[in-house]
Each structure stands twice: as C-alpha cells, then as structure tokens.
Design a protein around this motif. Structure first.
Motif, mmCIF file in Angstrom:
data_model
loop_
_atom_site.group_PDB
_atom_site.id
_atom_site.type_symbol
_atom_site.label_atom_id
_atom_site.label_comp_id
_atom_site.label_asym_id
_atom_site.label_seq_id
_atom_site.Cartn_x
_atom_site.Cartn_y
_atom_site.Cartn_z
ATOM 1 N N CYS A 41 0.816 -1.207 0.000
ATOM 2 C CA CYS A 41 0.000 0.000 0.000
ATOM 3 C C CYS A 41 0.856 1.266 0.000
ATOM 4 O O CYS A 41 0.342 2.352 -0.203
ATOM 5 N N PHE A 66 -3.438 -3.837 13.658
ATOM 6 C CA PHE A 66 -4.782 -3.862 13.079
ATOM 7 C C PHE A 66 -5.710 -4.537 14.078
ATOM 8 O O PHE A 66 -5.601 -5.731 14.320
ATOM 9 N N PHE A 79 0.665 -2.951 10.433
ATOM 10 C CA PHE A 79 0.615 -2.227 9.168
ATOM 11 C C PHE A 79 1.331 -0.898 9.316
ATOM 12 O O PHE A 79 1.456 -0.366 10.427
ATOM 13 N N LYS A 81 0.895 2.872 7.387
ATOM 14 C CA LYS A 81 0.121 3.665 6.428
ATOM 15 C C LYS A 81 0.343 5.151 6.734
ATOM 16 O O LYS A 81 0.984 5.507 7.721
ATOM 17 N N VAL A 137 -6.215 6.401 8.303
ATOM 18 C CA VAL A 137 -4.974 6.042 7.607
ATOM 19 C C VAL A 137 -5.255 5.578 6.182
ATOM 20 O O VAL A 137 -6.274 4.948 5.922
ATOM 21 N N VAL A 138 -4.334 5.916 5.275
ATOM 22 C CA VAL A 138 -4.470 5.516 3.878
ATOM 23 C C VAL A 138 -3.118 5.063 3.341
ATOM 24 O O VAL A 138 -2.074 5.401 3.895
ATOM 25 N N GLY A 139 -3.182 4.329 2.247
ATOM 26 C CA GLY A 139 -1.975 3.974 1.507
ATOM 27 C C GLY A 139 -1.861 4.861 0.287
ATOM 28 O O GLY A 139 -2.729 5.697 0.028
ATOM 29 N N SER A 144 -4.013 -0.360 -1.881
ATOM 30 C CA SER A 144 -4.205 -0.053 -0.464
ATOM 31 C C SER A 144 -5.602 -0.402 0.030
ATOM 32 O O SER A 144 -6.612 0.028 -0.519
ATOM 33 N N TYR A 145 -5.621 -1.180 1.080
ATOM 34 C CA TYR A 145 -6.844 -1.533 1.811
ATOM 35 C C TYR A 145 -6.692 -0.815 3.141
ATOM 36 O O TYR A 145 -5.858 -1.179 3.961
ATOM 37 N N ASP A 146 -7.472 0.243 3.351
ATOM 38 C CA ASP A 146 -7.186 1.165 4.442
ATOM 39 C C ASP A 146 -8.454 1.671 5.111
ATOM 40 O O ASP A 146 -9.515 1.064 4.979
ATOM 41 N N SER A 147 -8.357 2.783 5.804
ATOM 42 C CA SER A 147 -9.488 3.325 6.564
ATOM 43 C C SER A 147 -10.708 3.627 5.706
ATOM 44 O O SER A 147 -11.822 3.688 6.224
#
Length: 166
Positions: A41, A66, A79, A81, A137-139, A144-147
């Motif tokens: 991500c 996580f 993780f 991010k 949080v983001v990638g 990206s599998y994120d918020s």
C-alpha cells in the motif's frame, strides 16, 4: 603474547560492551519493518519504526496493530500507512478521490481493490468526522486496503512513527 596484542585485546574488551550497549538501546527503541505483502500500500520497501514516538501528525507514516474484525486480514497484524486525518478532521471520499478538511489528497483511487474484492462501489461515497482518539490512515498505491474500507484506527493501537528507508 606481545604488548601490542595485549593492547589490542584490551581495546576490544572495552569496546565490545560499549557497542553492545549502543546496539541494545537502538533495538529497544527502533525496529525495521519490511512489508509482507506483494500488493503493497506504500511505495517504500523498508521502514524504520520509532516505537518511542507516538506523536503522529497528519502526513506522518504510522505503524499500528490492526485491531479490526475483518475478513481479509487477521486481527493483530502490523501495518504502516499514512496518517491522513486526525481527531475532528472531516474526511470525504469516493472511489476516485479523497479530501481532508476540503483539501484533495494525491492518493490513488479505490477502484482496483473494489473490483478485486468484488465490492459495491456505491458504499464508498462517504463523509465522516474522525473521532478525537482515532487516526484515519491511507496507503498511496492502487492496492491499499485502508481506513476508507474499515474506518479509523484507535490511537491505542499505534506502535510508533515510521520512516521510509527505501
């Protein structure tokens, strides 16, 4: 043993505990992290995590556990991010864009993951406000599998601030 060898041996005996002490201090504060997934991500390949620094600001890289119930990842996985939103920030996102407090971020869209996981893209047009004790949080890649999918993380799950090495 000649005097020069004795002197060299004495120096080594004095240096070894010092080097051990410095290495132990480093290891107790920092850890190296290498993403375990082929579908990363973030663009970086290796990170240094400062476990003593949990003062995360918007834009920082954050390492966290996580703690969500999720069908794709085990609870307790680590993780790293980008901290996109902090407490009280307004987040607005669609599968193509994301805005934080009305400022557009240069983060890749969600369509790749939505299609790969066969999700309904209509569920990913949202406006939220981040709670005080949470971080959104983001990638930065299409993987990206994120918020945007599972919501903000709790600050209690933070491991530390991360730094991309390469």
């Amino acid at each position: 043993m000649n005097p020069e060898r004795k002197k060299a041996a004495a120096i080594v005996l004095l240096l070894f505990p010092c080097l051990y002490f410095v290495a132990d201090l480093f290891i107790s504060r920092f850890t190296l992290s290498i993403p375990s997934s082929d579908s990363q991500c973030l663009e970086a390949k290796m990170f240094l995590v400062d476990k003593s620094d949990k003062n995360i600001k918007r834009g920082d890289l954050v390492a966290f556990k996580f703690e969500k119930e999720d069908q794709y990842f085990e609870k307790g996985m680590s993780f790293i991010k980008i901290a996109a939103g902090l407490g009280d920030d307004r987040i607005e996102f669609t599968p193509e864009t994301i805005k934080v407090n009305n400022s557009k971020l240069t983060i890749k869209g969600m369509n790749h993951v939505i299609n790969a996981l066969e999700l309904n893209s209509a569920n990913y047009n949202q406006k939220i406000r981040v709670k005080q004790n949470e971080i959104f949080v983001v990638g930065e890649t299409i993987y990206s599998y994120d918020s945007r999918y599972w919501g903000s993380i709790n600050k209690d799950s933070i491991i530390g601030k991360a730094y991309a090495i390469f």
